[in-house]
Design a protein around this motif. Sequence first.
Motif, PDB file in Angstrom:
ATOM      1  N   VAL A  68       0.865  -1.188   0.000  1.00  0.00           N
ATOM      2  CA  VAL A  68       0.000   0.000   0.000  1.00  0.00           C
ATOM      3  C   VAL A  68       0.895   1.229   0.000  1.00  0.00           C
ATOM      4  N   ILE A  69       0.643   2.139  -0.922  1.00  0.00           N
ATOM      5  CA  ILE A  69       1.366   3.410  -1.007  1.00  0.00           C
ATOM      6  C   ILE A  69       0.427   4.513  -0.561  1.00  0.00           C
ATOM      7  N   CYS A  70       0.838   5.259   0.452  1.00  0.00           N
ATOM      8  CA  CYS A  70      -0.023   6.314   1.010  1.00  0.00           C
ATOM      9  C   CYS A  70       0.851   7.535   1.290  1.00  0.00           C
ATOM     10  N   PRO A  93      -0.976 -10.619   4.991  1.00  0.00           N
ATOM     11  CA  PRO A  93       0.029 -10.836   6.037  1.00  0.00           C
ATOM     12  C   PRO A  93       1.436 -10.773   5.440  1.00  0.00           C
ATOM     13  N   GLY A  94       2.306  -9.999   6.068  1.00  0.00           N
ATOM     14  CA  GLY A  94       3.655  -9.817   5.550  1.00  0.00           C
ATOM     15  C   GLY A  94       3.781  -8.704   4.524  1.00  0.00           C
ATOM     16  N   GLY A  95       2.648  -8.067   4.165  1.00  0.00           N
ATOM     17  CA  GLY A  95       2.689  -6.980   3.194  1.00  0.00           C
ATOM     18  C   GLY A  95       3.220  -5.694   3.799  1.00  0.00           C
ATOM     19  N   ASN A  96       3.624  -4.773   2.948  1.00  0.00           N
ATOM     20  CA  ASN A  96       4.246  -3.528   3.387  1.00  0.00           C
ATOM     21  C   ASN A  96       3.419  -2.304   3.022  1.00  0.00           C
ATOM     22  N   ALA A  97       3.411  -1.343   3.942  1.00  0.00           N
ATOM     23  CA  ALA A  97       2.829  -0.029   3.678  1.00  0.00           C
ATOM     24  C   ALA A  97       3.945   1.001   3.617  1.00  0.00           C
ATOM     25  N   ILE A  98       3.885   1.860   2.619  1.00  0.00           N
ATOM     26  CA  ILE A  98       4.826   2.977   2.475  1.00  0.00           C
ATOM     27  C   ILE A  98       4.031   4.242   2.761  1.00  0.00           C
ATOM     28  N   ILE A  99       4.315   4.880   3.886  1.00  0.00           N
ATOM     29  CA  ILE A  99       3.511   6.006   4.355  1.00  0.00           C
ATOM     30  C   ILE A  99       4.392   7.235   4.507  1.00  0.00           C
ATOM     31  N   LEU A 100       4.015   8.310   3.844  1.00  0.00           N
ATOM     32  CA  LEU A 100       4.748   9.575   3.922  1.00  0.00           C
ATOM     33  C   LEU A 100       3.841  10.620   4.548  1.00  0.00           C
ATOM     34  N   VAL A 101       4.378  11.339   5.536  1.00  0.00           N
ATOM     35  CA  VAL A 101       3.630  12.408   6.203  1.00  0.00           C
ATOM     36  C   VAL A 101       4.564  13.590   6.459  1.00  0.00           C
ATOM     37  N   PRO A 102       4.019  14.783   6.700  1.00  0.00           N
ATOM     38  CA  PRO A 102       4.854  15.930   7.075  1.00  0.00           C
ATOM     39  C   PRO A 102       5.382  15.768   8.491  1.00  0.00           C
ATOM     40  N   ALA A 196       6.290   0.068   6.844  1.00  0.00           N
ATOM     41  CA  ALA A 196       5.669  -0.700   7.923  1.00  0.00           C
ATOM     42  C   ALA A 196       5.140  -2.024   7.372  1.00  0.00           C
ATOM     43  N   ARG A 197       5.424  -3.108   8.068  1.00  0.00           N
ATOM     44  CA  ARG A 197       5.016  -4.440   7.630  1.00  0.00           C
ATOM     45  C   ARG A 197       3.870  -4.966   8.472  1.00  0.00           C
ATOM     46  N   LYS A 198       2.887  -5.548   7.804  1.00  0.00           N
ATOM     47  CA  LYS A 198       1.799  -6.194   8.522  1.00  0.00           C
ATOM     48  C   LYS A 198       2.305  -7.504   9.109  1.00  0.00           C
ATOM     49  N   GLU A 199       2.007  -7.734  10.368  1.00  0.00           N
ATOM     50  CA  GLU A 199       2.487  -8.934  11.035  1.00  0.00           C
ATOM     51  C   GLU A 199       1.874 -10.178  10.403  1.00  0.00           C
TER      52      GLU A 199
END
Length: 205
Positions: A68-70, A93-102, A196-199
Amino acid sequence: NVLEIGAGIGNLTAKVLPRYSYTASDIDPLHLEFLKTRFSQSNRVTVRELNVENAAAIDGLENCFDTVICLNVVEHVEQDEQALQNINRSLMPGGNAIILVPQGQWLYGSLDKALGHYRRYTRDDLIHKCERAGFTIERVFSFNRVGVFPWFFNGRILRRRNFSKFQLKIYDSFVWLWKLIDRWLPWRGLSIIVIARKEGENTTD
């Protein structure tokens, strides 16, 4: 299988493609129509409306995506922890989120208000919220240290709602220089990214 949240007009989408499956989402009707037109020739791109802070929007998308790109979205929603939980639900499960914030609440000012930001984040705050949403943190890093002073000066001192054309022209003209010196500046950057990785382990083929 990628989900992009807040795809806008698809500039990042076009850079990241091709992928096996790519879902570009947004809440703005004009952006959604533009995305449908822009990627109408690709049978691997799905465009859908998705409000990331609405739990019901994820119904049917649970455990669907490996990435997931956010980018620059979570700060725009009032219920940011709910948004992070929804992102977690959508991941395999085991997937990754890429999260950018200020980054840096001390920088919050008129520019943030004009952009519709509810908040800026500290490194620890973002990590803790991701962990409470069920993520394991893989990596955290900040960037755009060069932009910290202009943001503070315009948003906190001058209380402007945007940058002047002259300022933007100067900044764009020296992007090559900013890239060279950014990592050596001794303060934290204007933005922060967490991987961040989903457990759990993905057992699908």
